[in-house]
Design an enzyme around this catalytic site. Structure first.
Site, PDB file in Angstrom:
ATOM      1  N   ALA A  13    -116.589 -69.813  91.584  1.00  0.00           N
ATOM      2  CA  ALA A  13    -117.861 -69.367  90.987  1.00  0.00           C
ATOM      3  C   ALA A  13    -118.585 -70.603  90.481  1.00  0.00           C
ATOM      4  O   ALA A  13    -118.494 -70.955  89.314  1.00  0.00           O
ATOM      5  CB  ALA A  13    -117.601 -68.365  89.864  1.00  0.00           C
ATOM      6  N   ALA A  14    -119.312 -71.281  91.368  1.00  0.00           N
ATOM      7  CA  ALA A  14    -119.665 -72.686  91.157  1.00  0.00           C
ATOM      8  C   ALA A  14    -120.993 -72.949  90.455  1.00  0.00           C
ATOM      9  O   ALA A  14    -121.140 -73.976  89.801  1.00  0.00           O
ATOM     10  CB  ALA A  14    -119.655 -73.424  92.500  1.00  0.00           C
ATOM     11  N   SER A  69    -122.002 -77.642  87.284  1.00  0.00           N
ATOM     12  CA  SER A  69    -121.417 -78.616  86.352  1.00  0.00           C
ATOM     13  C   SER A  69    -119.973 -78.939  86.724  1.00  0.00           C
ATOM     14  O   SER A  69    -119.573 -80.108  86.745  1.00  0.00           O
ATOM     15  CB  SER A  69    -121.492 -78.094  84.915  1.00  0.00           C
ATOM     16  OG  SER A  69    -120.797 -76.875  84.766  1.00  0.00           O
ATOM     17  N   CYS A 102    -115.637 -68.219  79.455  1.00  0.00           N
ATOM     18  CA  CYS A 102    -116.316 -68.582  78.205  1.00  0.00           C
ATOM     19  C   CYS A 102    -116.340 -67.372  77.281  1.00  0.00           C
ATOM     20  O   CYS A 102    -117.335 -67.105  76.612  1.00  0.00           O
ATOM     21  CB  CYS A 102    -117.722 -69.120  78.470  1.00  0.00           C
ATOM     22  SG  CYS A 102    -118.800 -67.983  79.352  1.00  0.00           S
TER      23      CYS A 102
END
EC number: 2.1.1.178
Length: 479
Positions: free
Chosen positions: A125-126, A130, A247
């Protein structure tokens, strides 16, 4: 630093009280969440060393504080943020650094820990790029990276960031990450799954991040995460390393997902503890060896990172039923490849054996050799870098190739003044006081390639891509 008001659902606060270790203060957690997030950057070591970057930016008066888990990462404080956004600085435009949240540098640090040096890596999941760009820097632009993004609108942003940073070992795909276990079984030495999540850790950046939060949505997201990690684990070769990160802060989307994988494949999953990843990592260490980063621990976003090894093969998934279609490129023959290399070198573009020339109609492309094993197994959105378009008089060299391949030490390199460089980024032709001799001119600023110009009399014709042209105030302070 000013406070901001974060929205917290009551059920979320109850869940956090239960999830937080007794060694941490819940009041400290709430206070940390109310503080705006510190800005942070990562130096792009493909273009400049950390020491040279610090020397280059020293006159600006930036306060750069090292990030413990990333040698090239720094928290940054600037007095002129309102006058000049960080993204409009010359160093950002030329790809010398990436604006990246500090905790999001953790997964790649974990992926390359203990001397791990994978040759073929997948970032499931690019976007926005970053971690892909961080992986490429750790690989020194060698080997190959498959960078996947499910959101079509974000693939364009991903490619733009890869190009700006001068990365040449990446192939882009646009799929649901759940396809790779069946499509590319045991093809990768290392995989990063920075999974889509409920985003509980990002409230310092987005105070309204939890407006649509619910325990039920956590359960639904965790179900998707289990499918994604299962697929990624199938795509990992035996002996390979998988890093799973989010996150978010609840255990359901973090520890529980990793424990589910181990319960599903008990003989094939080995957790690799992260307590020695950096000095102070033990403050976030879970009993399983994962890092569960609450925002008050390191004054950053909330984050979770787990690292595991695939100790043996597992039963394969059914082969996918879709058809990839014919690959539209053919390899360039050796004799012609030699001529192309010679012509490219004359304008400062060089590459090594990690890249191979391919052709589609009048287009010339460079693909990383390490990705060739995947051709025919998966459809690419974009592969490698576009080197040139052929025409009657020779080659029309592409901007992304210049940024990725050009050596600023080339004899035809022409260094611009700050004012002329700003004109270049605005898409305007440049009129230097003393015009260069060559017709094809490698344009540089701060000794970094920023494009290729055609000399027409005393004018350097601008070839900066229209979609990259900048308006507004840039680094000289002129609008």
């Amino acid at each position: 630093m000013a406070q901001h008001t974060v929205y917290f659902p009551d059920a979320f606060l109850t869940q956090m009280r239960e999830a937080m270790p007794s060694t941490l203060s819940f009041d400290d957690f709430l206070a940390a969440c109310q503080r705006p997030l510190r800005r942070s950057i990562r130096v792009n070591t493909l273009k400049i060393s950390v020491a040279d970057f610090l020397q280059l930016t020293a006159p600006y008066g930036w306060t750069l504080t090292p990030i413990p888990w990333c040698e090239e990462g720094f928290w940054i404080e600037r007095d002129d943020e309102d006058a000049l956004p960080l993204g409009s600085t010359a160093e950002h435009l030329s790809g010398l650094f990436y604006i990246q949240e500090a905790s999001s540098m953790l997964p790649v640090a974990a992926l390359f820990a203990d001397g791990n040096s994978p040759q073929r890596v997948m970032d499931v999941a690019a976007a926005p790029g970053s971690k892909t760009t961080q992986i490429a820097a750790r690989m020194n632009n060698e080997g190959a990276i498959l960078a996947n993004e499910f959101s079509a609108s974000r693939v364009k942003v991903l490619h733009a960031n890869i190009s700006r940073c001068g990365i040449r070992n990446v192939a882009l795909t646009h799929f649901d990450g759940r396809v790779f276990g069946a499509a590319l079984p045991e093809m990768f030495d290392a995989i990063l799954l920075d999974a889509p999540c409920s985003g509980e850790g990002v409230v310092r950046k987005d105070p309204d991040a939890l407006k649509n939060w619910s325990p039920e949505s956590n359960q639904e997201i965790a179900a998707t995460q289990r499918e994604l990690i299962d697929s990624a684990f199938h795509a990992l070769r035996p002996g390979g390393t998988l890093v799973y990160s989010t996150c978010t802060l609840n255990r359901e989307e973090n520890e529980a997902v990793c424990l589910w994988l181990k319960e599903t494949y008990p003989d094939a999953v080995e957790f690799l503890p992260l307590g020695d990843l950096f000095p102070g990592a033990d403050k976030a260490l879970t009993e399983e060896g994962f890092l569960h980063v609450f925002p008050q621990i390191y004054d950053c976003e909330g984050f979770f990172v787990a690292r595991l090894r695939k100790t043996q093969a597992i039963p394969a998934l059914p082969a996918p039923k879709y058809k990839v279609g014919n690959f539209p490129f053919i390899p360039v023959k050796n004799r012609e490849a030699g001529q192309i290399c010679q012509a490219a070198a004359s304008v400062g573009l060089t590459w090594d054996e990690n890249l191979r020339l391919w052709q589609r109609d009048k287009e010339l492309w460079l693909f990383p050799v390490g990705i060739e094993a995947l051709i025919g197994k998966v459809r690419f959105s974009r592969l490698g870098i576009k080197l040139a378009e052929t025409h009657n008089k020779g080659y029309r060299w592409q901007h992304e190739a210049v940024i990725a391949l050009a050596s600023p030490d080339n004899v035809n390199a022409f260094e611009l003044t700050p004012q002329k460089a700003e004109e270049w980024y605005r898409g305007r032709d440049v009129y230097p006081q003393a015009a260069p001799v060559a017709d094809d001119v490698l344009v540089t600023f701060q000794h970094q390639p920023i494009g290729l110009a055609k000399r027409i009399g005393s004018r350097l014709k601008n070839s900066y891509p229209r979609e990259l042209v900048r308006d507004g105030k840039l680094f000289t302070g002129n609008a």
